[in-house]
Design a protein around this motif. Structure first.
Motif, PDB file in Angstrom:
ATOM      1  N   HIS A   1       0.840  -1.192   0.000  1.00 17.47           N
ATOM      2  CA  HIS A   1       0.000   0.000   0.000  1.00 17.47           C
ATOM      3  C   HIS A   1       0.877   1.244   0.000  1.00 17.47           C
ATOM      4  O   HIS A   1       0.612   2.217  -0.724  1.00 17.47           O
ATOM      5  CB  HIS A   1      -0.937  -0.012   1.215  1.00 17.47           C
ATOM      6  CG  HIS A   1      -2.023   1.010   1.156  1.00 17.47           C
ATOM      7  ND1 HIS A   1      -1.845   2.318   1.545  1.00 17.47           N
ATOM      8  CD2 HIS A   1      -3.320   0.925   0.739  1.00 17.47           C
ATOM      9  CE1 HIS A   1      -2.961   2.989   1.395  1.00 17.47           C
ATOM     10  NE2 HIS A   1      -3.879   2.173   0.895  1.00 17.47           N
ATOM     11  N   ASP A   2       1.939   1.229   0.807  1.00 15.66           N
ATOM     12  CA  ASP A   2       2.886   2.353   0.824  1.00 15.66           C
ATOM     13  C   ASP A   2       3.511   2.546  -0.552  1.00 15.66           C
ATOM     14  O   ASP A   2       3.677   3.678  -1.023  1.00 15.66           O
ATOM     15  CB  ASP A   2       3.993   2.108   1.858  1.00 15.66           C
ATOM     16  CG  ASP A   2       3.477   2.151   3.288  1.00 15.66           C
ATOM     17  OD1 ASP A   2       2.370   2.686   3.509  1.00 15.66           O
ATOM     18  OD2 ASP A   2       4.178   1.629   4.175  1.00 15.66           O
ATOM     19  N   LEU A   3       3.877   1.436  -1.185  1.00 17.22           N
ATOM     20  CA  LEU A   3       4.483   1.510  -2.513  1.00 17.22           C
ATOM     21  C   LEU A   3       3.492   2.096  -3.525  1.00 17.22           C
ATOM     22  O   LEU A   3       3.856   2.946  -4.342  1.00 17.22           O
ATOM     23  CB  LEU A   3       4.929   0.125  -2.968  1.00 17.22           C
ATOM     24  CG  LEU A   3       5.465   0.013  -4.404  1.00 17.22           C
ATOM     25  CD1 LEU A   3       6.737   0.833  -4.558  1.00 17.22           C
ATOM     26  CD2 LEU A   3       5.725  -1.444  -4.773  1.00 17.22           C
ATOM     27  N   ALA A   4       2.230   1.631  -3.473  1.00 19.58           N
ATOM     28  CA  ALA A   4       1.224   2.123  -4.417  1.00 19.58           C
ATOM     29  C   ALA A   4       1.039   3.633  -4.280  1.00 19.58           C
ATOM     30  O   ALA A   4       0.922   4.353  -5.282  1.00 19.58           O
ATOM     31  CB  ALA A   4      -0.106   1.395  -4.201  1.00 19.58           C
ATOM     32  N   LYS A   5       1.018   4.130  -3.040  1.00 20.10           N
ATOM     33  CA  LYS A   5       0.909   5.569  -2.829  1.00 20.10           C
ATOM     34  C   LYS A   5       2.142   6.292  -3.347  1.00 20.10           C
ATOM     35  O   LYS A   5       2.069   7.367  -3.929  1.00 20.10           O
ATOM     36  CB  LYS A   5       0.720   5.861  -1.343  1.00 20.10           C
ATOM     37  CG  LYS A   5      -0.639   5.462  -0.797  1.00 20.10           C
ATOM     38  CD  LYS A   5      -0.702   5.578   0.700  1.00 20.10           C
ATOM     39  CE  LYS A   5      -0.532   7.008   1.182  1.00 20.10           C
ATOM     40  NZ  LYS A   5      -0.656   7.098   2.650  1.00 20.10           N
ATOM     41  N   ASP A   6       3.297   5.661  -3.158  1.00 23.26           N
ATOM     42  CA  ASP A   6       4.562   6.284  -3.522  1.00 23.26           C
ATOM     43  C   ASP A   6       4.723   6.423  -5.031  1.00 23.26           C
ATOM     44  O   ASP A   6       5.345   7.364  -5.519  1.00 23.26           O
ATOM     45  CB  ASP A   6       5.712   5.455  -2.946  1.00 23.26           C
ATOM     46  CG  ASP A   6       7.014   6.225  -2.891  1.00 23.26           C
ATOM     47  OD1 ASP A   6       6.967   7.441  -2.601  1.00 23.26           O
ATOM     48  OD2 ASP A   6       8.068   5.627  -3.148  1.00 23.26           O
ATOM     49  N   VAL A   7       4.172   5.447  -5.786  1.00 22.44           N
ATOM     50  CA  VAL A   7       4.401   5.437  -7.232  1.00 22.44           C
ATOM     51  C   VAL A   7       3.249   6.052  -8.013  1.00 22.44           C
ATOM     52  O   VAL A   7       3.320   6.122  -9.248  1.00 22.44           O
ATOM     53  CB  VAL A   7       4.635   4.001  -7.751  1.00 22.44           C
ATOM     54  CG1 VAL A   7       5.806   3.366  -7.044  1.00 22.44           C
ATOM     55  CG2 VAL A   7       3.381   3.133  -7.601  1.00 22.44           C
ATOM     56  N   THR A   8       2.204   6.510  -7.331  1.00 23.09           N
ATOM     57  CA  THR A   8       1.036   7.025  -8.042  1.00 23.09           C
ATOM     58  C   THR A   8       1.413   8.118  -9.028  1.00 23.09           C
ATOM     59  O   THR A   8       0.935   8.160 -10.164  1.00 23.09           O
ATOM     60  CB  THR A   8      -0.013   7.565  -7.047  1.00 23.09           C
ATOM     61  OG1 THR A   8      -0.469   6.489  -6.233  1.00 23.09           O
ATOM     62  CG2 THR A   8      -1.199   8.162  -7.780  1.00 23.09           C
ATOM     63  N   ASP A   9       2.298   9.017  -8.638  1.00 21.82           N
ATOM     64  CA  ASP A   9       2.669  10.122  -9.505  1.00 21.82           C
ATOM     65  C   ASP A   9       3.415   9.668 -10.746  1.00 21.82           C
ATOM     66  O   ASP A   9       3.530  10.411 -11.715  1.00 21.82           O
ATOM     67  CB  ASP A   9       3.527  11.126  -8.742  1.00 21.82           C
ATOM     68  CG  ASP A   9       2.719  11.864  -7.685  1.00 21.82           C
ATOM     69  OD1 ASP A   9       1.488  11.901  -7.829  1.00 21.82           O
ATOM     70  OD2 ASP A   9       3.313  12.387  -6.740  1.00 21.82           O
ATOM     71  N   GLU A  10       3.970   8.435 -10.715  1.00 17.76           N
ATOM     72  CA  GLU A  10       4.680   7.945 -11.882  1.00 17.76           C
ATOM     73  C   GLU A  10       3.729   7.468 -12.966  1.00 17.76           C
ATOM     74  O   GLU A  10       4.134   7.258 -14.106  1.00 17.76           O
ATOM     75  CB  GLU A  10       5.607   6.780 -11.488  1.00 17.76           C
ATOM     76  CG  GLU A  10       6.653   7.160 -10.456  1.00 17.76           C
ATOM     77  CD  GLU A  10       7.465   5.951 -10.034  1.00 17.76           C
ATOM     78  OE1 GLU A  10       7.494   4.965 -10.790  1.00 17.76           O
ATOM     79  OE2 GLU A  10       8.055   5.993  -8.953  1.00 17.76           O
ATOM     80  N   CYS A  11       2.464   7.264 -12.608  1.00 15.10           N
ATOM     81  CA  CYS A  11       1.509   6.698 -13.563  1.00 15.10           C
ATOM     82  C   CYS A  11       0.872   7.800 -14.395  1.00 15.10           C
ATOM     83  O   CYS A  11       0.502   8.846 -13.886  1.00 15.10           O
ATOM     84  CB  CYS A  11       0.427   5.915 -12.826  1.00 15.10           C
ATOM     85  SG  CYS A  11       1.076   4.491 -11.957  1.00 15.10           S
TER      86      CYS A  11
END
Length: 529
Positions: free
Chosen positions: A507-517
Motif C-alpha cells: 500500500h505504501d508503494l502504491a501511494k509512492d508510485v502514483t505520480d509515476e503513472c
C-alpha cells in the motif's frame, strides 16, 4: 455499477447489498453527512428481506393468485435493489474521493466544498432516503404474504475464509515459531488476568502469517472458547476497537452509540467468563494513554475466563513495551535454506532448482541474498523471476541497482514494480485510493479498472477477461495478497465472492508510485471536477 442477476435468484444479490450497506467506507460518508440513520434502516430492512426471500422464491413458483402476487413483488424488489446498489455505489465513490483528498492542494480542497459538491451531497442523501422509502413499502407488502423464515435461509450460509491460510500460501521456516507461540498461549491456562503477547518484527517479515498459523492451530482452536481477530492498522480508537470485538464475539452488528459505558456493558455480556483469544493485528499506536486508560481496563480487567490471551502484532518495540505482559516474541528473518526454498517455489513455478541451468541458480542465489531473509521480498522477487527465462535477464536483476529508500523491503518492491507493464502499474497504483487493510472485491476492482480506462483490449479478448489476467498476475507477483473466497450456497448452487487485501508495505508503494503513472493527474482531476 449494478451486477447481473441470474434468473429470479434475488437472494445472493440482496446478500451483496447487505454487505455494501454495512461497508466501512459507506458508513464513513453517511455518518459525515448526517444520514447514517437512513443507511442503518436500509441495512436492517435488507437483512429482514433476506431472511424471508427463500420462502418467497419458492412461493413465487406456485401457479396460484398468491404465487403471482409474490412474483410481481419480487420484480419490484429487483428494480429497487438496482436503485439501492447505485445509491450505495455513489457513497462508496465519495468515500474514495475523501481518501484521496487530504494530500491534495489547497485549491482542490476549496473545490471539494464547491456548489457542485454540495449539490451532489444533497442528491445522494435524497436518493438514499427515496430508496429506503421504496424498500420499506416493499417490506410492508411482503408482510402480507405470510412468508416464513426458512431453516436453510442464507443468513448462516456464508462461509468466511478470511483467516484460513490459503493452501497455496508459501510458508517456510515458521513451524518452530508457531509451536513456540502456541506453547506460550497454552501455558497461561491458569492465569486469572488476561495476558498480552506481542509478536514484533520489521515489515514484510511474516508477523500476520505467523499469527494466522497460531490462530488456526488445532490445539488453539480447542483450548479457547472464543476466538476473535481484529486488524487495527492506524485506527486505535477505543470505541472502534471495542465495537469490532463485540461484533466478532456475538457474530452480529452492534448498534450502540459511541458511548463507552454502554459498550463496556455489551462487551462484558458478549465475552462473559469465556476463555478468549483476541488477535490485534498490525498495531501502530505508541501513545501509552490510549492503551492504559482506554482499552486495557476494558479488555484485561473484567472480561474473559482464566487463560484468556491477546496477541498483538506490530513493527514497534515501543508498542510491545506499552501493551505486553510477556516479553515480545521477536520474529527472525528466514534462514538461507528456507529463503531459497521460498524463492525457488515462486520463481520456478514449483519446479525444482535442480532442473534449472546452473547460471540461473547462481544468479538466483545472489537475488535471494539481497532479500535478506524477508518473506515478502522473496515472494515478490520470486514472482518477478517466474516471468523471466533468459540467463541475461536474471543477471540484470541480480546486478541491478535497487536504489536507497531507507527500507530494504521497499527497495526490492520498487525494483519488482519497475518490471510491471504500464497497464499493470496503473491498476496497482489505483489501489492506493483504498484505506490500508480494506478488503476489495475482485470483480468490483476489475470494473473500476475498466471504468477508468486502465484495461485495454487485446485481440478478441474482452476487457473483463483481460482485467482478470491483470489481477491474477498482480497476485502471482505478490502485489495483491490475502485473496479470500466467500461462498454462498443456495438451492444447490454455489456463488463465490473473491476478495483481496494489500500488504501495508505494498500500500505504501502504491501511494509512492502514483505520480509515476500517466493516469494519476487525469484521475485526480476527474474525481474533483
Amino acid at each position: 455499477m449494478a451486477m447481473a442477476m441470474a434468473g429470479s435468484l434475488l437472494l445472493p444479490w440482496v446478500e451483496g447489498l447487505v454487505g455494501k450497506a454495512a461497508d466501512a467506507l459507506v458508513q464513513r460518508v453517511t455518518s459525515m453527512w448526517g444520514v447514517d440513520n437512513y443507511r442503518r434502516k436500509l441495512e436492517d430492512q435488507l437483512v429482514y428481506v433476506r431472511s424471508l426471500l427463500a420462502d418467497a422464491e419458492e412461493k413465487a413458483e406456485a401457479k396460484t393468485e398468491a404465487g403471482r402476487a409474490v412474483k410481481a413483488w419480487m420484480k419490484k424488489l429487483k428494480a429497487a435493489a438496482y436503485e439501492a446498489d447505485n445509491v450505495l455505489d455513489s457513497f462508496q465513490y465519495e468515500a474514495l474521493r475523501d481518501e484521496a483528498q487530504p494530500s491534495k492542494s489547497a485549491s482542490r480542497k476549496v473545490l471539494y466544498f464547491s456548489r457542485d459538491r454540495l449539490m451532489f451531497h444533497h442528491k445522494a442523501s435524497r436518493d438514499l432516503k427515496n430508496v429506503l422509502d421504496k424498500i420499506e413499502e416493499l417490506v410492508a407488502e411482503m408482510n402480507t404474504f405470510g412468508l416464513l423464515e426458512r431453516a436453510e435461509a442464507p443468513q448462516a450460509l456464508y462461509r468466511q475464509t478470511c483467516l484460513a491460510l490459503d493452501e497455496s500460501l508459501d510458508i517456510f521456516g515458521r513451524d518452530d515459531d508457531k509451536e513456540a507461540v502456541v506453547k506460550i498461549l497454552l501455558d497461561q491456562k491458569d492465569q486469572k488476568v488476561v495476558q498480552v503477547l506481542p509478536i514484533i518484527g520489521m515489515g514484510g517479515l511474516g508477523k500476520t502469517t505467523l499469527a494466522k498459523m497460531v490462530y488456526n492451530n488445532h490445539k488453539v482452536q480447542k483450548h479457547f472458547e472464543l476466538k476473535m481477530w481484529h486488524c487495527v492498522s492506524e485506527n486505535f480508537e477505543a470505541t472502534a476497537v471495542v465495537r469490532s470485538i463485540i461484533e466478532l464475539a456475538t457474530n452480529g452488528r452492534c448498534d450502540l452509540p459511541d458511548n463507552m459505558e454502554l459498550l463496556r456493558g455489551k462487551l462484558h455480556e458478549a465475552i462473559g467468563r469465556k476463555r478468549f483469544l483476541l488477535v490485534l493485528d498490525d498495531v501502530w499506536n505508541e501513545e501509552p494513554r490510549k492503551w492504559e486508560d482506554d482499552l486495557k481496563p476494558l479488555l484485561c480487567s473484567s472480561n474473559g475466563g482464566s487463560g484468556s490471551m491477546i496477541i498483538v502484532t506490530s513493527r514497534s518495540q515501543q508498542v510491545a513495551s506499552i501493551m505486553g505482559t510477556h516479553p515480545p516474541y521477536e520474529l527472525a528473518c528466514l534462514s538461507e535454506d528456507d529463503s531459497w526454498k521460498l524463492f525457488t517455489k515462486k520463481a520456478f513455478n514449483n519446479r525444482g532448482a535442480q532442473e534449472q541451468p546452473d547460471e540461473l541458480v547462481t544468479f538466483g542465489r545472489r537475488i535471494v541474498n539481497r532479500c535478506k531473509g524477508l518473506p515478502l521480498a522473496l515472494k515478490t522477487m520470486g514472482g518477478l523471476m517466474s516471468s523471466m527465462h533468459q540467463v541475461q535477464e536474471w543477471r540484470t536483476i541480480a546486478e541491478s541497482n535497487m536504489g536507497d529508500t531507507g527500507n530494504e523491503v521497499l527497495s526490492i518492491l520498487k525494483l519488482s514494480y519497475r518490471y510491471l507493464s504500464s497497464e499493470m502499474k496503473q491498476c496497482f497504483a489505483f489501489c492506493a485510493v483504498f484505506p490500508k487493510d480494506y478488503e476489495m472485491e475482485k470483480d468490483k476492482l476489475i470494473q473500476l479498472w475498466m471504468a477508468n480506462g486502465f484495461i485495454h483490449e487485446k485481440g478478441n479478448m474482452d476487457l473483463a477477461k483481460k482485467g482478470e489476467l491483470v489481477f491474477n498476475e498482480l497476485v502471482q507477483r505478490s502485489f495483491l495478497q490475502d485473496v479470500n473466497v466467500k461462498e454462498i450456497s443456495y438451492l444447490q448452487r454455489c456463488y463465490k465472492v473473491i476478495r483481496y487485501k494489500m500488504h501495508d508495505l505494498m500500500h505504501d508503494l502504491a501511494k509512492d508510485v502514483t505520480d509515476e503513472c500517466a493516469f494519476a493527474a487525469e484521475f485526480i482531476d476527474k474525481i474533483y471536477q
